[in-house]
Design an enzyme around this catalytic site. Structure first.
Site, PDB file in Angstrom:
ATOM      1  N   ASP A 270      -8.420  69.049  17.414  1.00  0.00           N
ATOM      2  CA  ASP A 270      -9.277  68.495  18.464  1.00  0.00           C
ATOM      3  C   ASP A 270      -8.412  68.282  19.699  1.00  0.00           C
ATOM      4  OD1 ASP A 270     -10.776  66.995  20.250  1.00  0.00           O
ATOM      5  OD2 ASP A 270     -11.915  66.026  18.657  1.00  0.00           O
TER       6      ASP A 270
ATOM      7  N   PHE B 168     -10.091  59.819  16.592  1.00  0.00           N
ATOM      8  CA  PHE B 168     -11.221  59.365  17.404  1.00  0.00           C
ATOM      9  C   PHE B 168     -12.435  59.202  16.475  1.00  0.00           C
ATOM     10  CE2 PHE B 168     -14.749  60.023  20.372  1.00  0.00           C
ATOM     11  CZ  PHE B 168     -14.346  59.248  21.450  1.00  0.00           C
TER      12      PHE B 168
ATOM     13  N   ARG C 191      -5.329  51.866  28.742  1.00  0.00           N
ATOM     14  CA  ARG C 191      -4.843  53.240  28.903  1.00  0.00           C
ATOM     15  C   ARG C 191      -4.766  53.587  30.378  1.00  0.00           C
ATOM     16  NH1 ARG C 191      -8.249  57.194  25.083  1.00  0.00           N
ATOM     17  NH2 ARG C 191      -9.733  56.738  26.731  1.00  0.00           N
TER      18      ARG C 191
ATOM     19  N   TYR D 139     -15.265  67.193  29.630  1.00  0.00           N
ATOM     20  CA  TYR D 139     -15.368  66.239  30.735  1.00  0.00           C
ATOM     21  C   TYR D 139     -14.140  65.363  30.927  1.00  0.00           C
ATOM     22  CZ  TYR D 139     -16.999  63.288  26.846  1.00  0.00           C
ATOM     23  OH  TYR D 139     -17.114  62.639  25.660  1.00  0.00           O
ATOM     24  N   LYS D 140     -13.091  65.559  30.110  1.00  0.00           N
ATOM     25  CA  LYS D 140     -11.882  64.742  30.300  1.00  0.00           C
ATOM     26  C   LYS D 140     -10.992  65.431  31.340  1.00  0.00           C
ATOM     27  CE  LYS D 140     -12.396  62.251  26.059  1.00  0.00           C
ATOM     28  NZ  LYS D 140     -12.715  62.636  24.696  1.00  0.00           N
TER      29      LYS D 140
END
Ligand SMILES: *Cc1c(COP(=O)(O)O)cnc(C)c1O
Length: 401
Positions: free
Chosen positions: A199, A127, A373, A224-225
């Site tokens: 991560d 990322f 996705r 927040y995912k």
């Protein structure tokens, strides 16, 4: 064998976790977006109102009397149960993932000891913020970032051996969903004498990562995912217990001090994971994250994982039945054991497809240049909804060559 509408309905009827889906407010949308924001779980307004009422009544005393000061630790302990580790190893300092990652990477490079180990290994596909932060941490400590294709990371760690100070890796590739064998990477790091930093942003709350069994050194992840903490929810930091004494983090804020309220001029790190704290915690965001964790902790990571796999299977079957060309556009492994909780489809104009789906109430996300996705948050969609999403995708996507 394909599942009929009845069979899909039966999956929803017989799965006890289906009942949770109604607790998430999506305004009728089918939530398959895996990155920026999860829907809120029922009762959040009340939780926040209770907190602001307590703020009004207790005012400054709330920090001590209402447990607010302890939230970074108590929320961390909840997250720990989802990560396969125990209490006192995870803290939520009230910062973004980028900031916590910076703290962890500099801490990892310092743990690795002498600068005879010049390299920080990262995945080439990482990322972007992970690459940027790694570059900055390495520059500060006079190390070199070596970016390696994710599939060859363990071999690169072994080959570079004593040159490697630390390794940053993710259990799930944020684009393709390809899953890493964390135990193998952690073992490669141990053999090389390097510090592992994981991560977990795309794994926390949806995949069992078993940090203790794996022998991970440090880890960070996003709030927040799949953890569902809401817009800009704070990130978490994990450190294995045997590093607590010698972990020297660069962000030496007063809340990470052994005695924050003694107000002494010299920094003395707190003894356990509390040294990962920085400043005054973000109370309202922590309360929202705490609230979001309750259903996940109640269900447990193994059941969450099983349901996520089943939802993805329903989507793939339905897509395959309707549109073999789209099912064939799925990149990354077919085997659910080798991928994370999202699927990625390679489409000629994934951004347009994402927008078309969104106008029909199916929320996905796209990643440049050409990936759509579709993420399966276990408690937030039904089998019926994912089958419906496959049907809508069939409608909006013209045939691909
Ligand atoms: C989402 C995500 C982040 C988010 O970073 P923030 O600073 O919280 O915006 C970081 N790393 C990875 C791998 C992610 O997927």
């Amino acid at each position: 064998m394909t599942r009929t509408v009845d069979a899909i309905h039966r999956l929803d009827l017989t799965d006890p976790l289906t009942d949770h889906v109604g607790r998430y407010s999506t305004g009728g949308a089918i939530h398959l977006n895996g990155n920026s924001l999860s829907p809120a779980c029922d009762g959040l307004d009340e939780r926040l109102r209770e907190t602001t009422a307590r703020w009004a009544s207790d005012q400054v005393r709330g920090w001590f009397d209402a447990g607010w000061l302890d939230l970074p630790r108590t929320v961390g302990d909840k997250i720990a149960t989802l990560l396969g580790t125990g209490p006192g190893r995870v803290v939520v300092p009230g910062e973004s993932t980028s900031t916590v990652l910076f703290n962890a990477l500099v801490g990892a490079l310092r743990l690795s000891g002498t600068d005879t180990r010049p390299e920080l290994l990262v995945e080439a596909e990482a990322f972007p913020t992970d690459r940027y932060i790694a570059a900055s941490a390495a520059r500060l400590l006079d190390r070199t970032v070596v970016a390696v294709p994710a599939a060859g990371l363990d071999a690169a760690v072994a080959a570079r051996g004593p040159r490697v100070a630390a390794v940053l890796a993710a259990p799930v590739d944020f684009r393709t969903g390809r899953r890493r064998d964390l135990a193998a990477t952690a073992a490669a790091c141990r053999r090389a004498g390097a510090v592992s930093v994981f991560d977990l942003s795309h794994a926390a709350g949806v995949l069992p990562v078993e940090l203790d069994d794996v022998g991970a050194d440090l880890a960070v992840g996003c709030g927040y995912k799949y953890l569902g903490g809401g817009p800009g929810a704070p990130a978490f930091l994990f450190a294995a217990a045997d590093h607590h004494a010698d972990l020297e983090l660069p962000l030496t804020g007063w809340h990470g001090h052994a005695r924050p309220f003694a107000m002494v001029p010299e920094f003395e790190p707190a003894s356990g994971i509390d040294r990962g704290r920085t400043g005054t915690p973000q109370l309202l965001s922590l309360v929202a994250l705490d609230h979001a964790l309750d259903p996940l902790v109640e269900v447990g990571i193994d059941a969450l994982y099983t349901r996520g796999v089943a939802l993805a299977a329903t989507f793939l079957e339905e897509l395959g039945r309707r549109r073999p060309d789209l099912a064939a556009a799925v990149v990354g492994p077919r085997d659910p054991a080798r991928r994370g909780a999202h699927l990625a489809l390679q489409l000629p104009d994934a951004g347009r497809t994402e927008r078309e789906l969104a106008t029909r109430g199916v929320l996905t996300d796209s990643r440049p240049p050409d990936l759509l996705r579709v993420a399966f948050a276990p408690l937030q969609v039904t089998h019926g909804q994912v089958a419906r999403a496959a049907a809508v995708l069939d409608e909006v996507q013209e045939p691909i060559a």
